[in-house]
Enzyme design. Structure first.
Site, PDB file in Angstrom:
ATOM      1  N   GLY A   2       0.835  -1.195   0.000  1.00 23.76           N
ATOM      2  CA  GLY A   2       0.000   0.000   0.000  1.00 23.76           C
ATOM      3  C   GLY A   2       0.866   1.238   0.000  1.00 23.76           C
ATOM      4  N   GLN A  14       3.004   9.981   1.307  1.00 26.08           N
ATOM      5  CA  GLN A  14       4.282   9.264   1.248  1.00 26.08           C
ATOM      6  C   GLN A  14       5.087   9.600  -0.005  1.00 26.08           C
ATOM      7  OE1 GLN A  14       2.331   5.259   2.231  1.00 26.08           O
ATOM      8  NE2 GLN A  14       4.334   5.103   3.186  1.00 26.08           N
ATOM      9  N   CYS A  48       5.921  -0.062   7.304  1.00 27.57           N
ATOM     10  CA  CYS A  48       5.550   1.066   6.452  1.00 27.57           C
ATOM     11  C   CYS A  48       6.757   1.456   5.603  1.00 27.57           C
ATOM     12  CB  CYS A  48       5.120   2.234   7.336  1.00 27.57           C
ATOM     13  SG  CYS A  48       4.655   3.703   6.424  1.00 27.57           S
ATOM     14  N   LEU A  49       6.523   1.722   4.323  1.00 32.21           N
ATOM     15  CA  LEU A  49       7.630   2.096   3.430  1.00 32.21           C
ATOM     16  C   LEU A  49       8.285   3.401   3.866  1.00 32.21           C
ATOM     17  CD1 LEU A  49       6.050   1.168  -0.020  1.00 32.21           C
ATOM     18  CD2 LEU A  49       7.767  -0.114   1.267  1.00 32.21           C
ATOM     19  N   HIS A 108      -4.408   1.243   7.459  1.00 30.98           N
ATOM     20  CA  HIS A 108      -3.054   1.800   7.546  1.00 30.98           C
ATOM     21  C   HIS A 108      -2.892   2.958   6.556  1.00 30.98           C
ATOM     22  CE1 HIS A 108       1.507   1.241   7.838  1.00 30.98           C
ATOM     23  NE2 HIS A 108       1.348   2.054   6.806  1.00 30.98           N
ATOM     24  N   GLU A 109      -3.283   2.721   5.300  1.00 30.20           N
ATOM     25  CA  GLU A 109      -3.109   3.766   4.273  1.00 30.20           C
ATOM     26  C   GLU A 109      -4.010   4.967   4.542  1.00 30.20           C
ATOM     27  OE1 GLU A 109      -0.546   3.498   2.644  1.00 30.20           O
ATOM     28  OE2 GLU A 109      -0.265   1.377   3.026  1.00 30.20           O
ATOM     29  N   HIS A 156      -2.696   7.411   6.978  1.00 26.47           N
ATOM     30  CA  HIS A 156      -1.696   8.341   6.432  1.00 26.47           C
ATOM     31  C   HIS A 156      -2.347   9.655   5.988  1.00 26.47           C
ATOM     32  CE1 HIS A 156       2.170   6.302   6.284  1.00 26.47           C
ATOM     33  NE2 HIS A 156       1.637   5.209   5.786  1.00 26.47           N
TER      34      HIS A 156
HETATM   35 CO    CO Z   1       2.539   3.351   5.745  1.00 32.31          CO
END
Ligand code: CO
Length: 147
Positions: free
Chosen positions: A46, A51, A88-89, A130-131, A134
């Site tokens: 995701g 991000q 998380c990236l 999660h996304e 953000h």
């Molecule tokens: Co994340």
């Protein structure tokens, strides 16, 4: 399509609230294409627009070859609970246990502005939560289960 740089934890953009998308143009389509490519290249499941440095309510999720694009997503119903590890990236090398709903119902738009309602459960529901967090400046470890 092009890869975009992934913003890392510590950058204030990750802590801001994203704005609703009101223009559904080619630029939005390009953003979604780039986000998908960037997520796949980074081996993630995701990615949310903050991000890649943009405060827009846009996220992509891909789990088991099922790919979803969310514009202006809102969780309108949730039930149950699941606890599991998340990473998380934007927060490389870390993982924490987080509690999420087991099932969610999401209202969202696609890249053309069409409205949809979808039900998700299990890992996809977790990835969506999660996304979407953000988009409100929330990082998963804010919600880590205390051990
Ligand atoms: Co994340």
């Amino acid at each position: 399509m092009a890869l975009r740089d992934i913003v890392k934890d510590g950058n204030p953009v990750l802590r801001k609230k994203s704005r609703e998308v009101t223009v559904f143009d080619d630029k939005l389509g390009k953003l979604l294409d780039d986000m998908h490519e960037t997520m796949v290249a980074a081996d993630g499941c995701g990615l949310a627009a903050p991000q890649v440095g943009l405060l827009k309510r846009v996220a992509v999720v891909e789990v088991d070859d099922e790919y979803f694009e969310f514009v202006n997503p809102v969780i309108v119903a949730k039930s149950g609970s699941q606890v599991g590890p998340e990473g998380c990236l934007s927060v490389p090398g870390r993982s924490e246990e987080v509690e999420r709903p087991e099932k969610i119902t999401v209202e969202f738009q696609d890249r053309k502005g069409n409205y949809f309602k979808g039900r998700f459960e299990g890992f996809i529901a977790r990835a969506c939560c999660h996304e979407f967090d953000h988009l409100d400046g929330i990082l998963y470890y804010d919600k880590a289960v205390k051990k």
